[in-house]
Design a protein around this motif. Structure first.
Motif, PDB file in Angstrom:
ATOM      1  N   ASN A  52       0.519  -0.849  -0.091  1.00 51.86           N
ATOM      2  CA  ASN A  52       0.385   0.128   0.094  1.00 51.86           C
ATOM      3  C   ASN A  52       0.872   0.920   0.079  1.00 51.86           C
ATOM      4  OD1 ASN A  52      -2.341  -1.316   0.133  1.00 51.86           O
ATOM      5  ND2 ASN A  52      -3.121  -0.847   2.375  1.00 51.86           N
ATOM      6  N   LEU A  53       1.954   1.033   0.790  1.00 57.44           N
ATOM      7  CA  LEU A  53       2.606   2.343   0.874  1.00 57.44           C
ATOM      8  C   LEU A  53       3.008   3.140  -0.998  1.00 57.44           C
ATOM      9  CD1 LEU A  53       4.181   2.051   4.583  1.00 57.44           C
ATOM     10  CD2 LEU A  53       2.656   4.562   3.054  1.00 57.44           C
ATOM     11  N   ILE A  54       3.864   2.145  -0.892  1.00 57.55           N
ATOM     12  CA  ILE A  54       5.047   2.007  -1.983  1.00 57.55           C
ATOM     13  C   ILE A  54       3.475   2.319  -3.477  1.00 57.55           C
ATOM     14  CG2 ILE A  54       5.279   0.052  -2.992  1.00 57.55           C
ATOM     15  CD1 ILE A  54       7.925   1.152  -3.286  1.00 57.55           C
ATOM     16  N   SER A  55       2.477   1.852  -3.056  1.00 53.63           N
ATOM     17  CA  SER A  55       1.509   2.375  -5.158  1.00 53.63           C
ATOM     18  C   SER A  55       0.675   3.506  -4.524  1.00 53.63           C
ATOM     19  CB  SER A  55       0.610   1.561  -4.147  1.00 53.63           C
ATOM     20  OG  SER A  55       0.947  -0.394  -4.538  1.00 53.63           O
ATOM     21  N   GLU A  56       1.018   3.917  -3.107  1.00 55.61           N
ATOM     22  CA  GLU A  56       0.583   5.691  -2.888  1.00 55.61           C
ATOM     23  C   GLU A  56       1.356   6.481  -3.376  1.00 55.61           C
ATOM     24  OE1 GLU A  56      -1.115   5.950   1.509  1.00 55.61           O
ATOM     25  OE2 GLU A  56      -3.070   4.081   0.441  1.00 55.61           O
ATOM     26  N   LYS A  57       2.536   6.248  -2.772  1.00 54.28           N
ATOM     27  CA  LYS A  57       3.463   6.705  -3.422  1.00 54.28           C
ATOM     28  C   LYS A  57       3.583   7.422  -5.068  1.00 54.28           C
ATOM     29  CE  LYS A  57       8.840   7.480  -3.349  1.00 54.28           C
ATOM     30  NZ  LYS A  57       9.475   7.136  -3.735  1.00 54.28           N
ATOM     31  N   TYR A  58       3.624   6.141  -5.729  1.00 53.16           N
ATOM     32  CA  TYR A  58       3.764   6.328  -6.764  1.00 53.16           C
ATOM     33  C   TYR A  58       1.776   6.357  -7.776  1.00 53.16           C
ATOM     34  CZ  TYR A  58       8.962   5.555  -6.943  1.00 53.16           C
ATOM     35  OH  TYR A  58      10.184   5.371  -6.732  1.00 53.16           O
ATOM     36  N   GLN A  59       1.567   6.712  -6.610  1.00 57.86           N
ATOM     37  CA  GLN A  59      -0.046   6.726  -7.262  1.00 57.86           C
ATOM     38  C   GLN A  59      -0.846   5.832  -8.238  1.00 57.86           C
ATOM     39  OE1 GLN A  59      -2.390  10.214  -6.377  1.00 57.86           O
ATOM     40  NE2 GLN A  59      -1.332   8.769  -4.718  1.00 57.86           N
ATOM     41  N   ALA A  60       0.243   4.335  -7.908  1.00 55.65           N
ATOM     42  CA  ALA A  60      -0.344   3.392  -8.293  1.00 55.65           C
ATOM     43  C   ALA A  60      -1.008   2.336  -8.015  1.00 55.65           C
ATOM     44  CB  ALA A  60       0.967   2.060  -8.625  1.00 55.65           C
ATOM     45  N   PHE A  61      -2.417   1.923  -9.061  1.00 62.80           N
ATOM     46  CA  PHE A  61      -3.830   1.578  -8.972  1.00 62.80           C
ATOM     47  C   PHE A  61      -4.311   0.376  -9.795  1.00 62.80           C
ATOM     48  CE2 PHE A  61      -3.910   6.214  -7.241  1.00 62.80           C
ATOM     49  CZ  PHE A  61      -3.617   6.133  -5.581  1.00 62.80           C
ATOM     50  N   GLY A  62      -3.129   0.679 -10.623  1.00 64.00           N
ATOM     51  CA  GLY A  62      -3.131  -0.604 -12.155  1.00 64.00           C
ATOM     52  C   GLY A  62      -1.946  -0.738 -12.300  1.00 64.00           C
ATOM     53  N   SER A  63      -1.892  -1.373 -13.561  1.00 65.25           N
ATOM     54  CA  SER A  63      -0.093  -1.689 -13.629  1.00 65.25           C
ATOM     55  C   SER A  63       0.913  -0.505 -14.207  1.00 65.25           C
ATOM     56  CB  SER A  63      -0.344  -2.021 -15.800  1.00 65.25           C
ATOM     57  OG  SER A  63      -1.112  -3.722 -15.407  1.00 65.25           O
ATOM     58  N   GLY A  64       1.932  -0.126 -13.630  1.00 59.16           N
ATOM     59  CA  GLY A  64       2.419   0.741 -14.167  1.00 59.16           C
ATOM     60  C   GLY A  64       4.067   0.059 -13.817  1.00 59.16           C
ATOM     61  N   LEU A  65       4.526   1.099 -14.658  1.00 60.37           N
ATOM     62  CA  LEU A  65       5.947   1.591 -14.853  1.00 60.37           C
ATOM     63  C   LEU A  65       6.879   2.583 -14.453  1.00 60.37           C
ATOM     64  CD1 LEU A  65       8.656  -0.622 -15.182  1.00 60.37           C
ATOM     65  CD2 LEU A  65       8.501   0.037 -17.184  1.00 60.37           C
ATOM     66  N   PHE A  66       7.642   2.204 -13.626  1.00 59.26           N
ATOM     67  CA  PHE A  66       8.030   3.611 -12.547  1.00 59.26           C
ATOM     68  C   PHE A  66      10.060   4.204 -12.616  1.00 59.26           C
ATOM     69  CE2 PHE A  66       4.390   3.462 -11.897  1.00 59.26           C
ATOM     70  CZ  PHE A  66       3.092   5.164 -11.209  1.00 59.26           C
ATOM     71  N   VAL A  67      10.646   4.532 -13.249  1.00 61.56           N
ATOM     72  CA  VAL A  67      12.453   4.622 -13.132  1.00 61.56           C
ATOM     73  C   VAL A  67      12.398   5.540 -12.188  1.00 61.56           C
ATOM     74  CG1 VAL A  67      14.118   4.396 -13.735  1.00 61.56           C
ATOM     75  CG2 VAL A  67      12.027   3.640 -15.743  1.00 61.56           C
ATOM     76  N   THR A  68      12.886   5.288 -11.125  1.00 64.55           N
ATOM     77  CA  THR A  68      13.688   6.894 -10.118  1.00 64.55           C
ATOM     78  C   THR A  68      15.077   6.238 -10.065  1.00 64.55           C
ATOM     79  OG1 THR A  68      11.181   5.706  -9.028  1.00 64.55           O
ATOM     80  CG2 THR A  68      13.444   6.722  -7.820  1.00 64.55           C
ATOM     81  N   ARG A  69      15.111   7.906  -9.915  1.00 69.04           N
ATOM     82  CA  ARG A  69      16.738   7.402  -9.825  1.00 69.04           C
ATOM     83  C   ARG A  69      17.034   8.366  -8.287  1.00 69.04           C
ATOM     84  NH1 ARG A  69      20.637  12.150 -11.110  1.00 69.04           N
ATOM     85  NH2 ARG A  69      23.057  11.311 -11.935  1.00 69.04           N
ATOM     86  N   ILE A  70      17.619   7.902  -7.490  1.00 73.69           N
ATOM     87  CA  ILE A  70      18.320   8.430  -6.198  1.00 73.69           C
ATOM     88  C   ILE A  70      19.898   8.645  -6.263  1.00 73.69           C
ATOM     89  CG2 ILE A  70      18.350   7.968  -3.872  1.00 73.69           C
ATOM     90  CD1 ILE A  70      15.727   5.926  -3.507  1.00 73.69           C
ATOM     91  N   PHE A  71      20.164  10.200  -6.117  1.00 74.55           N
ATOM     92  CA  PHE A  71      20.984  10.199  -6.072  1.00 74.55           C
ATOM     93  C   PHE A  71      21.186  11.468  -5.066  1.00 74.55           C
ATOM     94  CE2 PHE A  71      24.533  12.691  -8.253  1.00 74.55           C
ATOM     95  CZ  PHE A  71      26.246  11.818  -7.968  1.00 74.55           C
ATOM     96  N   LYS A  72      22.238  11.369  -4.202  1.00 75.02           N
ATOM     97  CA  LYS A  72      22.763  12.450  -3.488  1.00 75.02           C
ATOM     98  C   LYS A  72      21.402  12.704  -2.270  1.00 75.02           C
ATOM     99  CE  LYS A  72      27.531  13.839  -5.524  1.00 75.02           C
ATOM    100  NZ  LYS A  72      27.785  14.961  -5.883  1.00 75.02           N
ATOM    101  N   GLY A  73      20.758  12.096  -2.063  1.00 69.91           N
ATOM    102  CA  GLY A  73      19.778  12.746  -1.861  1.00 69.91           C
ATOM    103  C   GLY A  73      17.837  13.088  -2.186  1.00 69.91           C
ATOM    104  N   LYS A  74      18.713  13.391  -3.386  1.00 70.86           N
ATOM    105  CA  LYS A  74      17.419  14.023  -4.844  1.00 70.86           C
ATOM    106  C   LYS A  74      17.023  12.804  -5.447  1.00 70.86           C
ATOM    107  CE  LYS A  74      16.455  16.951  -8.594  1.00 70.86           C
ATOM    108  NZ  LYS A  74      17.595  17.642  -9.058  1.00 70.86           N
ATOM    109  N   GLU A  75      15.165  12.572  -5.454  1.00 69.58           N
ATOM    110  CA  GLU A  75      14.859  11.398  -5.783  1.00 69.58           C
ATOM    111  C   GLU A  75      14.310  12.407  -6.785  1.00 69.58           C
ATOM    112  OE1 GLU A  75      13.103   8.783  -3.129  1.00 69.58           O
ATOM    113  OE2 GLU A  75      11.384   8.138  -4.747  1.00 69.58           O
ATOM    114  N   THR A  76      14.388  11.446  -8.247  1.00 67.79           N
ATOM    115  CA  THR A  76      13.504  11.725  -9.562  1.00 67.79           C
ATOM    116  C   THR A  76      13.145  10.415  -9.834  1.00 67.79           C
ATOM    117  OG1 THR A  76      15.882  13.297  -9.807  1.00 67.79           O
ATOM    118  CG2 THR A  76      14.222  13.102 -11.916  1.00 67.79           C
TER     119      THR A  76
END
Lengths: 184, 145
Positions: free
Chosen positions: A128-152
């Motif tokens: 639930n937590l991660i789904s809400e974070k990404y607003q993923a309520f169905g199929s979804g593909l997300f690519v996240t970059r984490i570098f020096k505390g910054k998340e994109t």
């Protein structure tokens, strides 16, 4: 007698047609139910080994891992494949093409832990937590970059639905390009 | 013989039912010379709930806000199955190999530009009110051109 025979035939046709109509309308039942947060098929691979540290839903562990990665000198890329329990062919194709992309072009980054991939069922409350974070309520593909505390994050769900099933090469190219960009 | 004809009838009947559901294309284009904006949505044959929801939201947006423009021909709507061979040329043109939402701008019967809204659609579909409001705004903006 003749009328009874015809009536019987009509009943059989009706029942058969009803079953056929129900079957064609419910594509989700064609796929298997999946409740695991990590796909069993990934067992033993480097991807599985690297994602064990970031099982979703365990917020503390997850945030700790993310912050640890953020301190590193190099960016870390997280790839999330979200799906529901009853999956459609495109959703399955997106996951398969993602696996193919990672195994073909990024196996060393997976081994080094610079890429972490998770396949998550949004119907499983542990996610639930991660789904809400990404607003993923169905199929979804997300690519996240984490570098020096910054998340994109880039949402590639639309590209996945457009290309993964019938134009896999193009989808792989898009995903590969995004991951390469985020690894820099 | 009787059994054979019975099975044949069942086969034909169920086939008709199945294809009847899968070939449900919607194409509304009343006057191509007046056309200023066309909204295109492509889907595959075996559809998931998300894909169906996008279509439902799209239909709601168009029919509740742009019925007048649909009737007078300034707005066109096309919802088609991208896996049907007859749509191959369109699929190639719009890079629509799966669920794809696109809006295109027309002037004097010629297509000027096309914008792919697929990623946007998949992001907004969980919130229908946001989806409808933003798409309505997008279409209104294009109709001004």
């Amino acid at each position: 007698m003749k009328i009874r025979n015809h009536l019987g035939t009509l009943v059989i046709i009706f029942v058969f047609a009803f079953i056929s109509a129900c079957h064609s309308g419910d594509t989700g039942k064609k796929s298997s139910n999946q409740t695991d947060t990590i796909k069993p098929e990934q067992k033993g691979t480097s991807a599985q080994a690297s994602i064990k540290n970031t099982i979703p839903g365990k917020t503390g562990e997850n945030s700790k891992t993310n912050s640890e990665e953020a301190k590193a000198d190099l960016p870390v890329v997280f790839i999330y494949n979200f799906h529901v329990t009853n999956r459609c062919p495109t959703c399955i194709a997106i996951e398969e093409a993602t696996t193919k992309t990672l195994n073909t072009y990024f196996s060393s980054e997976l081994k080094l832990g610079r890429i972490k991939r998770q396949v998550l069922n949004v119907d499983d409350k542990v996610n639930n937590l991660i789904s809400e974070k990404y607003q993923a309520f169905g199929s979804g593909l997300f690519v996240t970059r984490i570098f020096k505390g910054k998340e994109t994050t880039t949402d590639l769900t639309g590209d996945g639905f457009k290309f993964a099933k019938n134009k896999e090469d193009k989808f792989i190219e898009i995903l590969k390009s995004k991951i390469s960009e985020y690894l820099k | 013989m009787k059994t054979a004809s019975l099975f044949f009838t069942i086969f034909i009947f169920s086939g008709l039912l199945t294809f009847g559901q899968k070939l449900g294309d919607t194409i509304i284009s009343n006057d191509s010379t007046k056309l200023r904006v066309k909204v295109l949505y492509f889907h595959i044959t075996d559809r998931c709930n998300t894909c169906k929801s996008i279509e439902a939201n799209l239909r709601k947006t168009i029919f509740e806000n742009f019925q007048f423009q649909l009737d007078n021909g300034t707005l066109g709507l096309s919802i088609q199955n991208c896996e049907l061979p007859r749509n191959a040329a369109l699929v190639k043109k719009y890079d629509a190999y799966g669920a794809t939402l696109a809006v295109t701008l027309y002037k004097n019967g010629k297509e000027l530009q096309s914008e792919d809204l697929s990623n946007w659609a998949f992001q907004k579909v969980p919130k229908p009110e946001v989806f409808i409001a933003e798409l309505k705004s997008k279409i209104n903006e294009l109709l001004k051109n």
